[in-house]
Design an enzyme around this catalytic site. Structure first.
Site, PDB file in Angstrom:
ATOM      1  CG  ASP A  10      -1.641   1.253   1.500  1.00 52.45           C
ATOM      2  OD1 ASP A  10      -1.598   2.147   0.636  1.00 52.45           O
ATOM      3  OD2 ASP A  10      -2.275   1.362   2.565  1.00 52.45           O
ATOM      4  CE  LYS A  72      -1.599   7.002  -3.319  1.00 52.09           C
ATOM      5  NZ  LYS A  72      -2.046   6.096  -2.246  1.00 52.09           N
ATOM      6  CD  GLU A 173      -4.864   3.673  -2.243  1.00 58.95           C
ATOM      7  OE1 GLU A 173      -5.657   4.532  -1.833  1.00 58.95           O
ATOM      8  OE2 GLU A 173      -3.711   3.931  -2.607  1.00 58.95           O
ATOM      9  CG  ASP A 195      -9.275   4.633   1.043  1.00 59.92           C
ATOM     10  OD1 ASP A 195      -8.720   5.306   1.920  1.00 59.92           O
ATOM     11  OD2 ASP A 195      -8.660   3.911   0.244  1.00 59.92           O
TER      12      ASP A 195
END
Ligand code: AMP
Length: 607
Positions: A10, A72, A173, A195
């Site tokens: 992850d 990211k 994810e 999420d």
């Protein structure tokens, strides 16, 4: 067999996590410090050492210009986009435009592509897994936000390549989270995965039925996450400070880094307590004048500062449930993922919207990596009982006459998929067509994102509408798109993997892979050295702490003067080894240090 292990990573905005399936059980692999989360941070130290994870985080305040966090948010993004402009506003490190209209990060005079930085984090996670397993790892499943577009997915794959990892699959994810939630259980349920991580928000609606995990709809916002919540606190502090002192703290990188740290800490504390204090002494100095921040923040005030952010997630959630063509009441469970879902106001908003309390069965920080490792293990098996059916988060198509967008693949189509459609020329005598591949939801092409373009030449000169061109779209299970166009008269075809044009060239990639390979070895030794350094510094501190209290007693004894001299020498040797980063010398001086410490403790206990 060992080399076939496929680990799950992850790769988070704030933290990264690695997991493996051991026997049948998915497990998080702790790093060297025994922690399950590793900060997704990279720094270059003053002596040009690369520092990762906790080592990078620990020195961020004193080295803000050369410490990268939140890479990211920049990966696979084009330089001249509002998204990047927004991200750059509050960074403590410097970015510039790269040769492909991409983002480059400047660290101590060298510029790095964003995939290169993410590769360093991936390499670190790989080492964590290798240390645990005791053998090399070559393959990984890496997760990305469901709402990541084509360029962001490809750039993440590039990062894997640079890190020497074969990224066998990129998975979303929330889908990974659902996989971990339903793994090994016989169930027939509809679930929503909410999420909210450090940098992105994703919502997916899935149907789980006897081992088949089918995503019905997915959506999100790649610029809505924990960082935005932190910034609300930073803004609140900066604004008050500016009003009182007429100073903009954002201009001071060190102050900004301290504010970031303090804001995140306060935010996390407010998940468990009602009130916290932000205390930042000497936050700013002007000549002889020093300024401090000391401010109380209540949970209610913080909730108020972030109310619109939470509301945005609810709005996207509502829309996505509509796209899944179900009602909220049809959902059996809501799974919370991401560190930000620990915030009480987020939990309350979710509970209010869904009309039920979220599932308590999964760990919000770990569930995504666990799901990735499960997918890795499934991909490693010849036959599997489980099946994952994911969807593409955006509509994909081409620009057609009049500047309109013609989708070939609709949003929320199950992948892998392919679609072909026939188009014609629009002008008399037209001998070539430009195929502009885009993604987005607008009917107007210019409002969508251009993924790539290519020209199909050599068409027969004819009346408009006569020559026919077939356009083929194909999306892999990773969600990555390839496009081909064929002149149906001649059979001549032209094809591109769209994303190859939006990021790094193959040649640049190969150079980065080589660079990273050399580094893989150097990094390992330096990290081992870091472990010894911590230990040596601890012993030195303890000796220096004890020495003044036992000195007089030692000097009075027959062996005292000698012992003090030996102690001093062992410290000098160790400090010398530390400053030269000489691991061998450090290890040999450790023995002397430990003996000294033992002796001092003995004398102190008698004192
Ligand atoms: P993730 O990307 O899932 O690792 O989420 C990281 C985000 O969650 C960061 O913005 C963290 O500050 C935030 N976070 C972690 N723990 C908490 C907590 N206890 N309360 C509020 N936010 C948290």
């Amino acid at each position: 067999m060992a080399g076939d292990v496929i680990i799950g990573i992850d790769l988070g905005t704030t933290n990264s996590v690695v997991a493996i399936v051991d026997g049948d059980v998915p497990k998080i692999v702790p790093n060297r410090l025994g922690q399950r989360l590793t900060p997704s941070m990279v720094a270059i130290s003053e002596n040009n050492k690369r520092l990762l994870g906790h080592l990078a985080k620990r020195q961020a305040i004193t080295n803000p210009e050369n410490t990268v966090y939140g890479a990211k948010r920049l990966i696979g993004r084009k330089w001249n986009t509002p998204a990047v402009a927004k991200a750059l506003e509050t960074l403590t490190y410097t970015c510039k435009e790269g040769p492909h209209n991409d983002v480059r990060i400047l660290l101590r005079g060298k510029d790095y592509s964003v995939p290169e930085i993410s590769a360093m984090v991936l390499q670190e996670m790989r080492t964590v897994a290798e240390d645990y397993l005791g053998h090399p790892v070559e393959k990984a499943v890496v997760t990305v936000p469901a709402y990541f577009n084509d360029g962001q997915r490809q750039a993440t794959k590039d990062a894997g390549k640079i890190a020497g990892l074969d990224v066998v699959r990129i998975i979303n994810e929330p889908t990974a989270a659902a996989l971990a939630y339903g793994y090994g259980k016989e169930m027939k349920k509809k679930v929503a995965v909410y999420d909210l991580g450090g940098g992105t928000f994703d919502i997916s609606v899935l149907e789980i039925n006897s081992g088949v995990f089918e995503v019905l709809a997915t959506s999100g916002d790649t610029f809505l996450g924990g960082d935005d919540f932190d910034h609300r606190i930073i803004d609140w502090l900066v604004f008050a400070f500016a009003k009182e002192n007429k100073v903009d703290l954002r201009k001071d990188k060190m102050a900004l880094q301290r504010l970031r740290d303090a804001a995140e800490k306060a935010k996390m504390e407010l998940s468990t307590v009602q009130e916290t204090e932000l205390n930042l002494p000497f936050i700013y100095t002007a000549g002889k004048e020093t300024f401090h921040i000391q401010k109380k923040l209540t949970r209610d005030k913080f909730t108020e500062l972030c109310a619109d952010l939470v509301e945005r997630t609810v709005h996207i959630t509502k829309r996505t449930i509509g796209e899944a063509r179900i009602n909220v009441q049809d959902l059996d469970d809501v799974i919370l993922v991401g560190g930000m879902t620990r915030m009480p106001a987020v939990q309350q908003a979710v509970e209010k919207f869904f009309g039920k309390a979220p599932s308590k069965g999964v760990h919000p920080d770990e569930v995504v990596a666990l799901g990735a490792s499960i997918q890795g293990s499934l991909l490693g098996q010849a036959k599997s009982e489980m099946l994952l059916l994911d969807v593409t988060p955006h509509a994909l198509g081409i620009m057609v006459a009049g500047g309109f967008f013609k989708p070939l693949i609709e949003k929320n189509t199950t992948v892998p998929t392919s679609k072909a459609e026939v188009f014609t020329t629009v002008r008399d005598g037209q001998t070539q067509v430009r195929i502009m591949v885009m993604q987005g939801e607008s009917q107007l092409a210019e409002e969508n994102e251009l993924l790539g373009e290519f020209v199909l030449e050599g068409l027969r000169e004819a009346r408009r509408g006569e020559v026919k061109i077939q356009v083929n779209f194909e999306i892999s299970a990773d969600g990555i798109l390839s496009v081909a166009a064929t002149n149906l008269e001649s059979g001549r075809a032209q094809a591109i993997t769209v994303t190859a044009t939006s990021g790094l060239t193959e040649h640049e990639l190969q150079d980065m892979v080589k660079d990273a390979q050399q580094y893989a070895v150097a990094q390992r030794t330096s990290t081992e050295f870091e472990g010894d350094r911590v230990e040596a510094e601890r012993v030195i501190r303890e000796i220096e702490r004890l020495m003044p209290t036992v000195q007089a007693k030692l000097q009075a004894s027959s062996f005292g003067t000698d012992a003090i001299k030996r102690a001093e020498q062992s410290i000098i040797r160790a400090k010398d080894a530390l400053s030269h980063e000489d691991r061998e010398a450090l290890l040999s001086s450790m023995e002397g240090l430990k003996k000294t410490l033992e002796m001092l403790r003995g004398v102190a206990s008698k004192a």
